[in-house]
Design a protein around this motif. Structure first.
Motif, PDB file in Angstrom:
ATOM      1  N   GLN A  10      20.094 -15.530  89.677  1.00 19.01           N
ATOM      2  CA  GLN A  10      20.424 -14.963  88.690  1.00 19.01           C
ATOM      3  C   GLN A  10      18.985 -13.895  88.750  1.00 19.01           C
TER       4      GLN A  10
ATOM      5  N   ASN B  55      24.153  -9.630  80.009  1.00 15.27           N
ATOM      6  CA  ASN B  55      25.487 -11.159  80.821  1.00 15.27           C
ATOM      7  C   ASN B  55      23.968 -12.537  81.796  1.00 15.27           C
TER       8      ASN B  55
ATOM      9  N   GLN C 115      32.103 -13.264  86.720  1.00 13.55           N
ATOM     10  CA  GLN C 115      31.304 -14.561  86.770  1.00 13.55           C
ATOM     11  C   GLN C 115      30.133 -13.857  87.291  1.00 13.55           C
ATOM     12  N   GLY C 116      30.107 -12.732  87.825  1.00 11.03           N
ATOM     13  CA  GLY C 116      28.969 -11.706  88.366  1.00 11.03           C
ATOM     14  C   GLY C 116      28.905 -12.290  89.526  1.00 11.03           C
TER      15      GLY C 116
ATOM     16  N   GLU D  74      38.782 -15.005  84.226  1.00  7.52           N
ATOM     17  CA  GLU D  74      37.735 -14.561  85.326  1.00  7.52           C
ATOM     18  C   GLU D  74      38.127 -13.867  86.048  1.00  7.52           C
TER      19      GLU D  74
ATOM     20  N   GLU E 273      26.694 -17.746  90.205  1.00  8.00           N
ATOM     21  CA  GLU E 273      26.021 -18.961  89.804  1.00  8.00           C
ATOM     22  C   GLU E 273      25.144 -19.833  89.737  1.00  8.00           C
TER      23      GLU E 273
ATOM     24  N   GLN F  90      29.085 -14.571  79.859  1.00 10.14           N
ATOM     25  CA  GLN F  90      29.684 -13.554  80.989  1.00 10.14           C
ATOM     26  C   GLN F  90      30.885 -12.985  80.362  1.00 10.14           C
TER      27      GLN F  90
END
Length: 319
Positions: free
Chosen positions: A24, A84, A15-16, A173, A19, A90
């Motif tokens: 990003q 990603n 998920q980093g 996730e 979002e 992702q």
């Protein structure tokens, strides 16, 4: 539909840190800059140690290995995150995730052991100065590196084998920018009690606890030795040789404990992921700056190296 066990998991999803598309793009630029600075800074440290004969000592031998471990740790996590973000994909394969888990553990634990070896080097240099060259001989230094690497690999393989025996659910996730072992365990549908028990046991035997104990013991002896020096100037001169190493140790373990405390006081995985950035990204980037700014010999060697590189570039342009 209820989540079910999957024995043939093909991929996970990272998920980093956010979002938000705007954030990003900002994170991509920020982490790319951090990665380039980390690689360049640590590479300069390694080249300076190799090129300057005055730095062919045990302390700088361990430092160059620490810089190499920093480069490898950053390369294990940041490039995948950048890809990603750039591709807006992702996913990471099951094999790729466990491989990343393994290498992150190898280099993170190796840094622990290298910091402990450097602390032991300072202990011998200050507490047993007349026997320093006999004790810290090339054979012992090489043996310390090999043992540190061996224990780091064994530690990582044990953890990875624990993850291999798990069955995972359909919800795959990971609320992180890389595959972290604890987050992978949380996705398992099978019982993880044995895994978590072994996690703490192996960490106590092979992970961060033994190196930390070694560092604490070394600096306890160093402080005791320094306090016996009568003059304040003598105390400062002796203790200043440990300044750079102490700063790196404080940064490394301080950020590590920060992540542990944040995970204990908050249940938000995203906040824990942000806190983990301080542990996995910041120390490898800051280590070269600390050693170049606080260490005269390293500062002088880096200047000579940069002058050589500049001269070579100027000569190549003329040709």
């Amino acid at each position: 539909m209820e989540p079910r066990n999957q024995t043939g998991v093909s991929e996970f999803f990272l998920q980093g840190l956010t979002e938000d598309p705007e954030l990003q793009r900002l994170l991509f630029s920020l982490f790319l800059s951090i990665y380039l600075v980390t690689i360049l800074g640590n590479l300069l440290i390694i080249l300076a140690v190799i090129s300057d004969t005055h730095l062919h000592t045990p302390m700088y031998f361990f430092l160059s290995n620490l810089s190499l471990a920093d480069i490898c740790l950053s390369t294990t996590t940041i490039p995948k995150m950048l890809v990603n973000i750039q591709t807006q994909n992702q996913s990471i394969t099951y094999t790729g995730c466990l491989t990343q888990v393994c290498f992150v553990l190898v280099f993170a634990v190796l840094e622990n052991f290298l910091l402990a070896a450097m602390a032991y080097d300072r202990y011998v240099a200050i507490c047993h100065p007349f026997r320093y060259m006999n004790i810290m001989n090339p054979r012992l230094c090489g043996l310390l590196i090999l043992v540190s690497l061996f224990l780091s690999v064994v530690n990582a393989l044990l953890y990875t084998l624990m993850a291999l025996r798990l069955a995972f659910c359909t919800h795959l996730e990971i609320p992180h920018f890389f595959c972290e072992l604890a987050q992978v365990f949380k996705l398992a549908c099978s019982d993880t009690l044995i895994n978590n028990t072994l996690l703490y046991l192996v960490t106590s035997l092979f992970g961060g606890v033994p190196p930390l104990c070694g560092i604490i013991f070394s600096y306890t002896q160093i402080v005791s030795s320094v306090l016996r020096i009568p003059s304040a100037g003598g105390k400062y001169k002796v203790f200043s040789t440990c300044g750079s190493h102490l700063s790196v140790v404080s940064l490394f373990y301080g950020t590590g404990f920060g992540v542990y405390i944040s995970s204990a006081v908050t249940e938000s995985p995203r906040k824990i992921a942000v806190a983990s950035v301080l542990y996995t990204v910041v120390p490898p980037m800051m280590s070269p700056f600390i050693y170049s700014l606080r260490n005269r010999d390293m500062n002088r060697a880096l200047r000579k190296l940069i002058d050589r590189i500049t001269s070579l570039l100027s000569l190549s342009r003329m040709i």
